[in-house]
Enzyme design. Structure first.
Site, PDB file in Angstrom:
ATOM      1  NE  ARG A  51     -35.451  14.615   5.334  1.00  0.00           N
ATOM      2  CZ  ARG A  51     -35.544  14.906   6.620  1.00  0.00           C
ATOM      3  NH1 ARG A  51     -34.889  14.197   7.486  1.00  0.00           N
ATOM      4  NH2 ARG A  51     -36.289  15.895   7.059  1.00  0.00           N
ATOM      5  CG  HIS A 176     -32.732  38.790   6.383  1.00  0.00           C
ATOM      6  ND1 HIS A 176     -32.642  38.210   7.611  1.00  0.00           N
ATOM      7  CD2 HIS A 176     -33.779  39.645   6.464  1.00  0.00           C
ATOM      8  CE1 HIS A 176     -33.593  38.692   8.401  1.00  0.00           C
ATOM      9  NE2 HIS A 176     -34.300  39.560   7.724  1.00  0.00           N
ATOM     10  CD  GLU A 214     -38.686  40.630  14.901  1.00  0.00           C
ATOM     11  OE1 GLU A 214     -39.103  40.089  13.874  1.00  0.00           O
ATOM     12  OE2 GLU A 214     -37.927  40.072  15.705  1.00  0.00           O
ATOM     13  CG  ASP A 233     -33.484  35.023  16.309  1.00  0.00           C
ATOM     14  OD1 ASP A 233     -33.212  34.262  15.365  1.00  0.00           O
ATOM     15  OD2 ASP A 233     -34.459  35.800  16.296  1.00  0.00           O
ATOM     16  CG  HIS A 238     -30.454  40.307  12.008  1.00  0.00           C
ATOM     17  ND1 HIS A 238     -29.859  39.674  10.939  1.00  0.00           N
ATOM     18  CD2 HIS A 238     -31.544  39.557  12.316  1.00  0.00           C
ATOM     19  CE1 HIS A 238     -30.570  38.601  10.622  1.00  0.00           C
ATOM     20  NE2 HIS A 238     -31.585  38.504  11.444  1.00  0.00           N
ATOM     21  CE  LYS A 329     -38.505  37.152  17.633  1.00  0.00           C
ATOM     22  NZ  LYS A 329     -38.325  37.275  16.193  1.00  0.00           N
TER      23      LYS A 329
HETATM   24  C1  BG6 Z   1     -34.564  36.559  11.589  1.00  0.00           C
HETATM   25  C2  BG6 Z   1     -34.849  36.128  13.004  1.00  0.00           C
HETATM   26  O1  BG6 Z   1     -33.216  36.397  11.284  1.00  0.00           O
HETATM   27  O2  BG6 Z   1     -34.907  37.930  11.448  1.00  0.00           O
HETATM   28  C3  BG6 Z   1     -36.296  36.357  13.353  1.00  0.00           C
HETATM   29  O3  BG6 Z   1     -34.535  34.743  13.148  1.00  0.00           O
HETATM   30  C4  BG6 Z   1     -36.696  37.777  13.078  1.00  0.00           C
HETATM   31  O4  BG6 Z   1     -36.551  36.025  14.717  1.00  0.00           O
HETATM   32  C5  BG6 Z   1     -36.277  38.203  11.675  1.00  0.00           C
HETATM   33  O5  BG6 Z   1     -38.091  37.890  13.223  1.00  0.00           O
HETATM   34  C6  BG6 Z   1     -36.495  39.698  11.461  1.00  0.00           C
HETATM   35  O6  BG6 Z   1     -36.283  40.010  10.114  1.00  0.00           O
HETATM   36  P1  BG6 Z   1     -37.036  41.217   9.422  1.00  0.00           P
HETATM   37  O7  BG6 Z   1     -36.456  41.284   8.048  1.00  0.00           O
HETATM   38  O8  BG6 Z   1     -38.497  40.900   9.435  1.00  0.00           O
HETATM   39  O9  BG6 Z   1     -36.724  42.422  10.250  1.00  0.00           O
END
Ligand code: BG6
Length: 481
Positions: A51, A176, A214, A233, A238, A329
């Site tokens: 934008r 990812h 994490e 999340d 994941h 976390k």
């Molecule tokens: C993301 C989450 O998809 O993955 C985050 O939204 C998380 O909260 C992250 O921290 C973790 O990814 P990675 O690759 O650092 O393990």
């Protein structure tokens, strides 16, 4: 070891949300790396779309500063060459402005990648904007970041909206984790070696632990996290993907639908999780940091920054072998691993061993990607037949050569999109099945008056999570042992 680079076809990548954080931290640096090693052809083009009112020169300057922080060691000349591929168009995703300009910039026959690195409310408007502007060719693909929906209803609606503009074979839903080298290695480990597969079932495996821990908190993403919580999340995507790849049957071929069919069967075989088999946690203030509630700006927050659960895959292979999942976390270390814990020998001829943990295969996703096999051996020296446990350890960096580079997940995934390979992307029905399983859990929490159990920053989560395994006569692996 030199990696083999097969260049992809020249493409036009339109990056919606080009001025955002993900573009700066992940997408542009990944494209830069692929360009630098020669996988992305010099005719490739990246058209930033957002934008903000800016011209191409300003967008290049922005990208340059992102690359300078994301890839500080890159040669200036490489960055300069890469920046020449960048173009910019100002688009109003909800309106009419910019679409015609974008149309003029796209080449007729090149692969078109429309990458939506934007908030989820813009997914449907952008897809329909592309359709209305007549920009979707047979060689076009759309890439959608998470979150893909908030529950089953929203995910189904989104699938429907995207499906009205693109064929399923053109839709790339990113998780990812699937792009991480070691996650793909899990498939290689299982299906390219005959060693483990005969043991890969409830007859030989006592239980499986999947941990994604994490050390950072949610500062900076509080608003999103307060709405999402760890279950949505991390678990819905994941951890579910890790569970699927661990539990699935061998697909007949390494092809997108063959692999995704098998993953879907795992999700459909998951039993509902009763409340006593799931623990929610929230980090409290301490260890020099704020509490979760402070960070999300809601003193009464009931969202979870930690989840642990016992999951049962109800099929012939896994009946009787629980999968314990946990993620959180502000835990002691950043660590992601899958631990396959084997059953004890049926009869022991040796004196009982104190603190025996048994054979385990540990697949470390991060950090220090590698595999460890925990074995029982004789404790050397006198003193009779005493046993001890030792790790048979393989760190990929050591085994494959110190200069091996583990590419970022996004590098692999973006190149797969260009190649048209959907194997490492989630199919629509897979995402819906995952939400269908998650929804009753979030609904039960919404009705309950219980708050998540508090835990200390820098620890391993709430006490209740330890009890989840203790009750079954098992224990979690240490986070960071
Ligand atoms: C993301 C989450 O998809 O993955 C985050 O939204 C998380 O909260 C992250 O921290 C973790 O990814 P990675 O690759 O650092 O393990």
């Amino acid at each position: 070891m030199v990696s083999r680079v097969i260049p992809v076809a020249a493409f036009d990548l339109v990056l919606f949300g080009a001025t955002g954080d993900l573009a700066a931290r992940k997408i542009l640096p990944s494209l830069f790396h692929r360009f630098k090693i020669g996988q992305m052809p010099p005719e490739g083009r990246i058209i930033g779309a957002a934008r903000s009112a800016m011209d191409t020169a300003a967008f290049r300057a922005l990208a340059k500063s992102s690359l300078n922080s994301a890839v500080p060691k890159a040669a200036k000349s490489d960055i300069a060459a890469f920046l020449k591929l960048l173009d910019y168009v100002r688009i109003d995703a909800m309106g009419d402005a910019g679409w015609k300009t974008l149309a003029k910039k796209l080449r007729k026959d090149a692969v078109r990648v429309f990458y939506l690195s934007v908030g989820p409310t813009l997914f449907s408007p952008i897809a329909s904007g592309l359709k209305t502007a007549g920009l979707i060719t047979p060689e076009s693909r759309i890439v959608v970041e998470k979150p893909f929906g908030h529950d089953l209803a929203s995910a189904t609606a989104l699938n429907r909206d995207l499906g009205a503009c693109f064929k399923e074979s053109q839709i790339y839903r990113i998780d990812h984790y699937l792009g991480k080298e070691t996650v793909q290695n899990l498939m290689a480990l299982r299906f390219a070696n005959a060693l483990f597969e005969p043991l890969w079932n409830s007859q030989h495996i006592d239980h499986v632990q999947i941990t994604v821990a994490e050390s950072l908190g949610v500062a900076g993403r509080g608003e999103y996290y307060e709405r999402a919580g760890a279950l949505r999340d991390m678990v819905q995507n994941h951890l579910m993907q890790l569970l699927c790849l661990t539990a699935m049957e061998p697909p007949s071929r390494f092809e997108p639908n063959a692999v995704r069919d098998e993953k879907l069967k795992v999700i459909r075989a998951l039993d509902p999780v009763p409340p006593e088999r799931i623990v929610r946690g929230q980090y409290r203030k301490g260890n020099g940091g704020d509490s979760f509630a402070d960070e999300v700006g809601n003193p009464d927050s009931r969202s979870e920054s930690f989840v642990a659960m016992k999951v049962q895959v109800s099929n012939w292979r896994w009946a009787g072998t629980p999968f314990y999942l946990r993620t959180g976390k502000k835990l002691r270390h950043r660590l992601s691993e899958i631990a396959i814990v084997f059953r004890d020998p049926p009869h022991s001829i040796f004196p009982a061993m104190e603190n025996r943990r048994g054979n385990a295969l540990i697949i470390r996703l991060q950090p220090d990607e590698g595999i460890t096999l925990r074995m029982t051996i004789k404790d050397p020296g006198p003193g009779g037949m005493r046993l001890t446990e030792v790790p048979l350890d393989m760190t990929f960096a050591e085994a494959l050569g110190a200069d091996i580079v583990m590419p970022d997940a996004y590098e692999r995934l973006i190149m797969d999109v260009v190649r048209g390979d959907q194997t490492l992307f989630m199919r629509g029905d897979e995402v819906e099945a995952a939400w269908e399983w998650i929804d009753p859990l979030t609904a039960a929490w919404a009705e309950s008056s219980e708050k998540p159990a508090p835990y200390d920053a820098g620890g391993s989560g709430p006490e209740d999570a330890l009890m989840l395994l203790h009750r079954d006569g098992r224990r979690w692996r240490e986070i960071g042992q």
